[in-house]
Write a protein that holds these residues in place. Sequence first.
Motif, PDB file in Angstrom:
ATOM      1  N   LEU A 175       0.859  -1.177   0.000  1.00  0.00           N
ATOM      2  CA  LEU A 175       0.000   0.000   0.000  1.00  0.00           C
ATOM      3  C   LEU A 175       0.899   1.232   0.000  1.00  0.00           C
ATOM      4  O   LEU A 175       1.991   1.191   0.561  1.00  0.00           O
ATOM      5  CB  LEU A 175      -0.909  -0.033   1.233  1.00  0.00           C
ATOM      6  CG  LEU A 175      -1.978   1.032   1.427  1.00  0.00           C
ATOM      7  CD1 LEU A 175      -3.157   0.456   2.215  1.00  0.00           C
ATOM      8  CD2 LEU A 175      -1.435   2.236   2.205  1.00  0.00           C
ATOM      9  N   GLU A 227       1.540   3.002  -9.548  1.00  0.00           N
ATOM     10  CA  GLU A 227       0.526   2.371 -10.398  1.00  0.00           C
ATOM     11  C   GLU A 227       0.938   0.979 -10.855  1.00  0.00           C
ATOM     12  O   GLU A 227       0.077   0.120 -11.061  1.00  0.00           O
ATOM     13  CB  GLU A 227       0.236   3.249 -11.621  1.00  0.00           C
ATOM     14  CG  GLU A 227      -0.676   4.414 -11.341  1.00  0.00           C
ATOM     15  CD  GLU A 227      -1.149   5.088 -12.625  1.00  0.00           C
ATOM     16  OE1 GLU A 227      -2.351   4.982 -12.935  1.00  0.00           O
ATOM     17  OE2 GLU A 227      -0.313   5.711 -13.301  1.00  0.00           O
ATOM     18  N   LYS A 264      -3.393   0.049  -4.068  1.00  0.00           N
ATOM     19  CA  LYS A 264      -4.069   0.927  -3.111  1.00  0.00           C
ATOM     20  C   LYS A 264      -3.142   2.070  -2.696  1.00  0.00           C
ATOM     21  O   LYS A 264      -1.941   1.867  -2.500  1.00  0.00           O
ATOM     22  CB  LYS A 264      -4.510   0.150  -1.870  1.00  0.00           C
ATOM     23  CG  LYS A 264      -5.690  -0.796  -2.136  1.00  0.00           C
ATOM     24  CD  LYS A 264      -6.321  -1.250  -0.826  1.00  0.00           C
ATOM     25  CE  LYS A 264      -7.582  -2.055  -1.072  1.00  0.00           C
ATOM     26  NZ  LYS A 264      -8.306  -2.327   0.193  1.00  0.00           N
ATOM     27  N   MET A 265      -3.742   3.259  -2.541  1.00  0.00           N
ATOM     28  CA  MET A 265      -2.944   4.430  -2.190  1.00  0.00           C
ATOM     29  C   MET A 265      -3.768   5.390  -1.343  1.00  0.00           C
ATOM     30  O   MET A 265      -4.988   5.494  -1.500  1.00  0.00           O
ATOM     31  CB  MET A 265      -2.479   5.147  -3.458  1.00  0.00           C
ATOM     32  CG  MET A 265      -1.602   6.377  -3.201  1.00  0.00           C
ATOM     33  SD  MET A 265      -1.076   7.179  -4.736  1.00  0.00           S
ATOM     34  CE  MET A 265      -2.576   8.062  -5.171  1.00  0.00           C
ATOM     35  N   ILE A 266      -3.081   6.058  -0.430  1.00  0.00           N
ATOM     36  CA  ILE A 266      -3.661   7.141   0.352  1.00  0.00           C
ATOM     37  C   ILE A 266      -2.838   8.387   0.069  1.00  0.00           C
ATOM     38  O   ILE A 266      -1.602   8.357   0.139  1.00  0.00           O
ATOM     39  CB  ILE A 266      -3.642   6.823   1.865  1.00  0.00           C
ATOM     40  CG1 ILE A 266      -4.474   5.570   2.158  1.00  0.00           C
ATOM     41  CG2 ILE A 266      -4.161   8.013   2.680  1.00  0.00           C
ATOM     42  CD1 ILE A 266      -4.304   5.046   3.575  1.00  0.00           C
ATOM     43  N   LYS A 316      -8.052  14.620  -6.488  1.00  0.00           N
ATOM     44  CA  LYS A 316      -9.057  13.652  -6.947  1.00  0.00           C
ATOM     45  C   LYS A 316      -9.253  13.762  -8.455  1.00  0.00           C
ATOM     46  O   LYS A 316      -9.439  12.754  -9.150  1.00  0.00           O
ATOM     47  CB  LYS A 316     -10.373  13.862  -6.199  1.00  0.00           C
ATOM     48  CG  LYS A 316     -10.317  13.380  -4.745  1.00  0.00           C
ATOM     49  CD  LYS A 316     -11.668  13.418  -4.086  1.00  0.00           C
ATOM     50  CE  LYS A 316     -11.627  12.806  -2.683  1.00  0.00           C
ATOM     51  NZ  LYS A 316     -11.355  11.357  -2.703  1.00  0.00           N
ATOM     52  N   PHE A 323      -5.880   4.655  -8.979  1.00  0.00           N
ATOM     53  CA  PHE A 323      -6.054   5.212  -7.636  1.00  0.00           C
ATOM     54  C   PHE A 323      -7.213   6.209  -7.565  1.00  0.00           C
ATOM     55  O   PHE A 323      -7.229   7.092  -6.709  1.00  0.00           O
ATOM     56  CB  PHE A 323      -4.759   5.904  -7.185  1.00  0.00           C
ATOM     57  CG  PHE A 323      -3.561   4.997  -7.136  1.00  0.00           C
ATOM     58  CD1 PHE A 323      -3.600   3.794  -6.440  1.00  0.00           C
ATOM     59  CD2 PHE A 323      -2.380   5.332  -7.782  1.00  0.00           C
ATOM     60  CE1 PHE A 323      -2.501   2.949  -6.387  1.00  0.00           C
ATOM     61  CE2 PHE A 323      -1.269   4.501  -7.730  1.00  0.00           C
ATOM     62  CZ  PHE A 323      -1.330   3.311  -7.027  1.00  0.00           C
ATOM     63  N   ASP A 326     -10.124   6.090  -6.446  1.00  0.00           N
ATOM     64  CA  ASP A 326     -10.914   6.090  -5.212  1.00  0.00           C
ATOM     65  C   ASP A 326     -10.065   6.345  -3.961  1.00  0.00           C
ATOM     66  O   ASP A 326     -10.518   6.116  -2.842  1.00  0.00           O
ATOM     67  CB  ASP A 326     -11.656   4.753  -5.062  1.00  0.00           C
ATOM     68  CG  ASP A 326     -12.654   4.520  -6.191  1.00  0.00           C
ATOM     69  OD1 ASP A 326     -13.316   5.498  -6.601  1.00  0.00           O
ATOM     70  OD2 ASP A 326     -12.765   3.373  -6.663  1.00  0.00           O
ATOM     71  N   SER A 327      -8.845   6.815  -4.164  1.00  0.00           N
ATOM     72  CA  SER A 327      -7.939   7.017  -3.024  1.00  0.00           C
ATOM     73  C   SER A 327      -8.433   8.134  -2.106  1.00  0.00           C
ATOM     74  O   SER A 327      -8.807   9.210  -2.589  1.00  0.00           O
ATOM     75  CB  SER A 327      -6.530   7.361  -3.520  1.00  0.00           C
ATOM     76  OG  SER A 327      -5.990   6.303  -4.262  1.00  0.00           O
ATOM     77  N   THR A 357      -7.412   5.823   8.715  1.00  0.00           N
ATOM     78  CA  THR A 357      -7.566   5.561   7.280  1.00  0.00           C
ATOM     79  C   THR A 357      -6.727   4.357   6.866  1.00  0.00           C
ATOM     80  O   THR A 357      -7.167   3.521   6.057  1.00  0.00           O
ATOM     81  CB  THR A 357      -7.152   6.804   6.462  1.00  0.00           C
ATOM     82  OG1 THR A 357      -7.919   7.933   6.898  1.00  0.00           O
ATOM     83  CG2 THR A 357      -7.391   6.585   4.977  1.00  0.00           C
ATOM     84  N   PHE A 376      -8.162   0.936   5.247  1.00  0.00           N
ATOM     85  CA  PHE A 376      -7.700   0.476   3.939  1.00  0.00           C
ATOM     86  C   PHE A 376      -6.906  -0.820   4.023  1.00  0.00           C
ATOM     87  O   PHE A 376      -6.556  -1.398   2.994  1.00  0.00           O
ATOM     88  CB  PHE A 376      -6.838   1.564   3.285  1.00  0.00           C
ATOM     89  CG  PHE A 376      -7.546   2.286   2.170  1.00  0.00           C
ATOM     90  CD1 PHE A 376      -6.956   2.408   0.931  1.00  0.00           C
ATOM     91  CD2 PHE A 376      -8.803   2.820   2.365  1.00  0.00           C
ATOM     92  CE1 PHE A 376      -7.594   3.071  -0.105  1.00  0.00           C
ATOM     93  CE2 PHE A 376      -9.452   3.482   1.345  1.00  0.00           C
ATOM     94  CZ  PHE A 376      -8.858   3.610   0.098  1.00  0.00           C
TER      95      PHE A 376
END
Length: 562
Positions: free
Chosen positions: A99, A122, A127-129, A155, A163, A165-166, A195, A199
């Motif tokens: 992540l 990518e 998954k990414m925050i 966004k 990503f 939906d990050s 978070t 996740f």
Amino acid sequence: MASSVLNLNVGILGHVDCGKTTLAKALSTTASTASFDKNPQSQERGITIDLGFSSLLVDIPEHLKNSCLEEQLQLTLVDCPGHASLIRTIIGGAQIIDLMLLVIDITKGMQTQTAECLVVGEVTCQKMIVVLNKTDLLPEGQKQALIDKMTRKMKLTLQNSVFKDSPVVSVSAKPGGSEAVSASPPVGLQDLIETLQKFAFIPKRYVSSPFLFAVDHCFSVRGQGTVMTGTVLQGTVNINDTVEIPSIHVTRKVKSMQMFRKPVECSVQGDRIGLCVTQFDPRQLERGIACMPGYVPAISLAIVSVQKIKYFKGNVNTKAKFHISIGHETVMAKLSFFGLLQDFSNTSEDNAFDFNKEYKFQNELLPDPTNDDEGARAHEMPVKQFAMLEFEKPTLVVPKCLVIGSKLDSDIHAKTCRLAFWGHLLESVEDKNYSTTVLPKLKIYKEKCKCGVVDRACNQYQVIGKSMFKKETNIQLFVGLQVELSTGETGVIESSFGQSGKVKIHIPDGLKESTSVLLPSMTKKKGKHSDPQNTLPDPEPIKIVLHFRRYIYDPKKEIIQP
């Protein structure tokens, strides 16, 4: 043994001086021997120059309690450098993460290195925050409005990526910065930790695969042995196992192991450990690979699946040389591209390469057809694209590993992405004489076309063609190939005719009557068959077209037709 802990590797990436190391320090509950810029050069230069490792231990989140037996979640934080010149280290670090935290200095926004980190993320994780750091530097009255504005901008940037939906979390890892007189508590860390818990997931671990260990630091412990610290990339390792360090051609027995200062008997993929083995000189291994003996060979040539990175604006041409990050090595290699035109996805595995199939040669790597900006060229795209990499020197390569091609010799200050393409290793060749032993097996072809004209007709079923071949051409290579006449007939090359490059062409269905009247025959002189007074101009010559393919690595230069 750490059976009560679920480990998740969290990469911290971002541009230089965005506060990654400060954030890692603020989040961590346990530091390793390689964390928080302990490297003397890091302290001297004031930037992270190597991977740093630390960990945060939290309770298993509710959504995982029914899926795993572990009681705690260990977030191993991998602090990657942000400086443009250290992209090799960033790529190496990204390959061990599950992540990603993409850290952005909110006062500066996205920068070139941020985009490169995004590209690396990518192709290495799903998954990414996004972490907006240094919010304490925003004007107090405008703080929330500026945070909201940057959140919307991020966004929008991510909406066409994996990503999209990050979540975006705003923090201040060290209010006041490094110059602050009195330390203030971090702001927003609890939101970030929650978070991360939300996740968190159970990563897929290949524990039955051969053991593979990414070593990032190595040192001696007097009276005990040599310690290699790093991350288990796949498989399992136990005390008393024998491991190989292929770069220095030695094998050693595992004497003991620790995971963040706690002794363990066994480690599996994803674990961050210190591996103590019988003594060898640690100066021989700054970073690299340890593995099951014989698992990681040194290769001279590789065949990889390949996909162009849409942010790279230049061409990626056959015969060009690029920096290839393959596994945990970065070396120069010459590129050759080719594509599979038919979709065999139902009959072959994505991670396999079939030497029996025919592949079309490509002068350059074509863009991703899913990229809207390149939609006009989608009709040119093969179903799958491949690259052959010829390394400048034998290179240690992990089977089926990630491959990233870059132009690292370009200006690090230019605002352009240096990462050009990515893929996975499909075939590797150790033999240095691959040009004679392996390349002839590759059915890579170039499409060719030869044009000529009909000289005359022998009879209704046979004509003589000229201007297609030179007199020195070995016409026997083309015997049996089909040609088309501009008048609509099809024929087959039967043999050469004379010594000037002419050929006999058989017309199985015979010449059309309308064609016959245009052609002089073997028994009539040109121009006398239909115009005894020779007053009419000569008719337009009847063209002959031959389409064929030639295998470019076939020493016999075998000719085939589509």
